[in-house]
Design a protein around this motif. Sequence first.
Motif, PDB file in Angstrom:
ATOM      1  N   HIS A  90      47.979  38.197  53.699  1.00 47.38           N
ATOM      2  CA  HIS A  90      47.437  38.909  54.865  1.00 47.38           C
ATOM      3  C   HIS A  90      45.942  38.627  54.994  1.00 47.38           C
ATOM      4  N   ASP A  91      45.239  38.642  53.876  1.00 47.37           N
ATOM      5  CA  ASP A  91      43.806  38.365  53.869  1.00 47.37           C
ATOM      6  C   ASP A  91      43.526  36.951  54.364  1.00 47.37           C
ATOM      7  N   ALA A  92      44.316  35.982  53.878  1.00 43.86           N
ATOM      8  CA  ALA A  92      44.125  34.582  54.272  1.00 43.86           C
ATOM      9  C   ALA A  92      44.364  34.378  55.760  1.00 43.86           C
ATOM     10  N   GLU A  93      45.189  35.230  56.350  1.00 39.50           N
ATOM     11  CA  GLU A  93      45.496  35.119  57.775  1.00 39.50           C
ATOM     12  C   GLU A  93      44.487  35.861  58.648  1.00 39.50           C
ATOM     13  N   GLY A  94      43.450  36.411  58.008  1.00 39.82           N
ATOM     14  CA  GLY A  94      42.389  37.054  58.763  1.00 39.82           C
ATOM     15  C   GLY A  94      42.565  38.546  58.974  1.00 39.82           C
ATOM     16  N   SER A  95      43.569  39.137  58.344  1.00 44.68           N
ATOM     17  CA  SER A  95      43.799  40.574  58.476  1.00 44.68           C
ATOM     18  C   SER A  95      42.773  41.340  57.645  1.00 44.68           C
ATOM     19  N   ASP A  96      42.527  42.602  58.029  1.00 47.87           N
ATOM     20  CA  ASP A  96      41.664  43.440  57.204  1.00 47.87           C
ATOM     21  C   ASP A  96      42.461  44.126  56.089  1.00 47.87           C
ATOM     22  N   LEU A  97      43.734  43.763  55.970  1.00 49.72           N
ATOM     23  CA  LEU A  97      44.566  44.233  54.857  1.00 49.72           C
ATOM     24  C   LEU A  97      44.321  43.286  53.679  1.00 49.72           C
ATOM     25  N   ARG A  98      43.479  43.720  52.759  1.00 48.52           N
ATOM     26  CA  ARG A  98      43.023  42.852  51.677  1.00 48.52           C
ATOM     27  C   ARG A  98      43.156  43.571  50.337  1.00 48.52           C
ATOM     28  N   PRO A  99      43.410  42.819  49.274  1.00 43.82           N
ATOM     29  CA  PRO A  99      43.506  43.450  47.957  1.00 43.82           C
ATOM     30  C   PRO A  99      42.138  43.921  47.477  1.00 43.82           C
ATOM     31  N   ASN A 100      42.139  44.965  46.650  1.00 42.21           N
ATOM     32  CA  ASN A 100      40.901  45.431  46.047  1.00 42.21           C
ATOM     33  C   ASN A 100      41.023  45.409  44.516  1.00 42.21           C
ATOM     34  N   THR A 101      40.055  45.948  43.849  1.00 44.06           N
ATOM     35  CA  THR A 101      40.052  45.924  42.387  1.00 44.06           C
ATOM     36  C   THR A 101      41.318  46.555  41.813  1.00 44.06           C
ATOM     37  N   GLU A 102      41.742  47.679  42.388  1.00 46.02           N
ATOM     38  CA  GLU A 102      42.931  48.367  41.888  1.00 46.02           C
ATOM     39  C   GLU A 102      44.166  47.482  42.002  1.00 46.02           C
ATOM     40  N   SER A 103      44.257  46.713  43.058  1.00 43.17           N
ATOM     41  CA  SER A 103      45.411  45.827  43.260  1.00 43.17           C
ATOM     42  C   SER A 103      45.526  44.845  42.099  1.00 43.17           C
ATOM     43  N   PHE A 104      44.422  44.189  41.756  1.00 43.26           N
ATOM     44  CA  PHE A 104      44.427  43.225  40.657  1.00 43.26           C
ATOM     45  C   PHE A 104      44.662  43.908  39.322  1.00 43.26           C
ATOM     46  N   THR A 136      41.478  34.902  38.827  1.00 44.47           N
ATOM     47  CA  THR A 136      41.478  35.002  40.292  1.00 44.47           C
ATOM     48  C   THR A 136      40.538  36.113  40.747  1.00 44.47           C
ATOM     49  N   LEU A 137      40.578  37.225  40.048  1.00 48.07           N
ATOM     50  CA  LEU A 137      39.688  38.343  40.372  1.00 48.07           C
ATOM     51  C   LEU A 137      38.226  37.936  40.202  1.00 48.07           C
ATOM     52  N   VAL A 138      37.924  37.254  39.089  1.00 49.12           N
ATOM     53  CA  VAL A 138      36.549  36.798  38.837  1.00 49.12           C
ATOM     54  C   VAL A 138      36.082  35.870  39.958  1.00 49.12           C
ATOM     55  N   ASN A 139      36.948  34.946  40.358  1.00 49.01           N
ATOM     56  CA  ASN A 139      36.592  33.994  41.411  1.00 49.01           C
ATOM     57  C   ASN A 139      36.304  34.694  42.736  1.00 49.01           C
ATOM     58  N   ARG A 140      37.116  35.686  43.065  1.00 48.33           N
ATOM     59  CA  ARG A 140      36.884  36.409  44.322  1.00 48.33           C
ATOM     60  C   ARG A 140      35.576  37.192  44.256  1.00 48.33           C
ATOM     61  N   GLU A 141      35.300  37.773  43.117  1.00 42.28           N
ATOM     62  CA  GLU A 141      34.037  38.495  42.956  1.00 42.28           C
ATOM     63  C   GLU A 141      32.853  37.538  43.067  1.00 42.28           C
ATOM     64  N   ASP A 142      32.951  36.387  42.392  1.00 47.17           N
ATOM     65  CA  ASP A 142      31.873  35.392  42.432  1.00 47.17           C
ATOM     66  C   ASP A 142      31.652  34.853  43.835  1.00 47.17           C
ATOM     67  N   ASN A 143      32.712  34.838  44.652  1.00 52.96           N
ATOM     68  CA  ASN A 143      32.611  34.317  46.020  1.00 52.96           C
ATOM     69  C   ASN A 143      32.164  35.378  47.022  1.00 52.96           C
ATOM     70  N   GLY A 144      31.793  36.549  46.517  1.00 54.34           N
ATOM     71  CA  GLY A 144      31.203  37.558  47.383  1.00 54.34           C
ATOM     72  C   GLY A 144      32.153  38.559  48.001  1.00 54.34           C
ATOM     73  N   ASP A 145      33.394  38.643  47.495  1.00 53.40           N
ATOM     74  CA  ASP A 145      34.341  39.642  48.007  1.00 53.40           C
ATOM     75  C   ASP A 145      33.889  41.024  47.535  1.00 53.40           C
ATOM     76  N   LEU A 147      35.216  43.844  47.973  1.00 53.36           N
ATOM     77  CA  LEU A 147      36.281  44.804  47.666  1.00 53.36           C
ATOM     78  C   LEU A 147      36.754  44.719  46.215  1.00 53.36           C
ATOM     79  N   VAL A 148      36.288  43.720  45.490  1.00 52.63           N
ATOM     80  CA  VAL A 148      36.766  43.547  44.121  1.00 52.63           C
ATOM     81  C   VAL A 148      35.602  43.454  43.151  1.00 52.63           C
ATOM     82  N   THR A 149      35.864  43.902  41.942  1.00 51.09           N
ATOM     83  CA  THR A 149      34.891  43.784  40.869  1.00 51.09           C
ATOM     84  C   THR A 149      35.621  43.774  39.536  1.00 51.09           C
ATOM     85  N   THR A 150      35.133  43.011  38.598  1.00 51.06           N
ATOM     86  CA  THR A 150      35.716  43.022  37.266  1.00 51.06           C
ATOM     87  C   THR A 150      35.204  44.227  36.491  1.00 51.06           C
TER      88      THR A 150
END
Length: 299
Positions: A90-104, A136-145, A147-150
């Motif tokens: 959903h996130d890749a398709e541009g939706s605001d439905l995106r995973p967060n830290t709890e999801s991972f 994957t979580l680390v990469n998303r955090e490093d890329n400025g997401d 909604l996620v944090t390790t």
Amino acid sequence: MQKLYSEGLEEVKPDHISYTKVIQAWTNANRENSGTRAVFWLRKLWEEFEEDKDDRLRPRVLTYNAVMKASVAAGDPTQAENLLKELMQHDAEGSDLRPNTESFSHVIHAWLKSEQRGETNKAGDGCKRAAEWLDTLVNREDNGDLLVTTTPELYASLLKTASVSVTVGDADLLDLAVTIFDKFRASRHHVDHLSYTWVLQTGLVALAEPHYNAIRSEFVTQLYQDCCENGLISNSFLRALANGPVFHQGWTIEESARLTRKLLAEVKPGPEVCRNVKIQQFMPSLSDTKRTRFRVEPC
């Protein structure tokens, strides 16, 4: 609620919060079919949204996290993983439905719990899947997401699970644990004394066989030196070294005693080497270097 709404009471129309509460109830019920029932209600919510196009019925990340939590409770890491992949799509398709830290976190813990229960196809597989999702979580955090944090707990949980899952000769799991440990130390998080202990325990079992004698000695020596340098020598570390599991060959009682004496001769436990151990009950003493466990395991 659906019955009352169908009878004309608009104010009781179910929304995503209503469905999420139902899913959470299935999670709390802790039944064998809790995971599948949670997924059923998620799919039902999507059906209602597609039919009505009412944004109040559109699933949120909170809804997905509730279903993933039910999957963890039901012991189904694959289902939890697939739900996370669905969120990422959903996130890749541009939706605001995106995973967060709890999801991972749910998916990582689902695989670690599967490992702990011995439900993976091969010992260590659960740790490997958890490590992949942590990366994957680390990469998303490093890329400025945003909604996620390790968290330190995610790294530590993986190291702890590896220490209790490792079997003699499992160099692959040791390599994984060392890789995670190195990433933990390179992160912004504080590494505590228990993480050093878990890596030591993993290494002593994985490298227990005689042909690993030289590698094991080098591994333990380097880890001990690093632990001393960082002021994290604890009683648990010394007990793992001097009083942990031993074997008929390789890592024997005699070898454990020899290496312990050698390391203590180089750097003895004192205020400097345990300066960052903040809890009194984990402070080391020379009594922690005495062997009281004499059971010998087959190698």
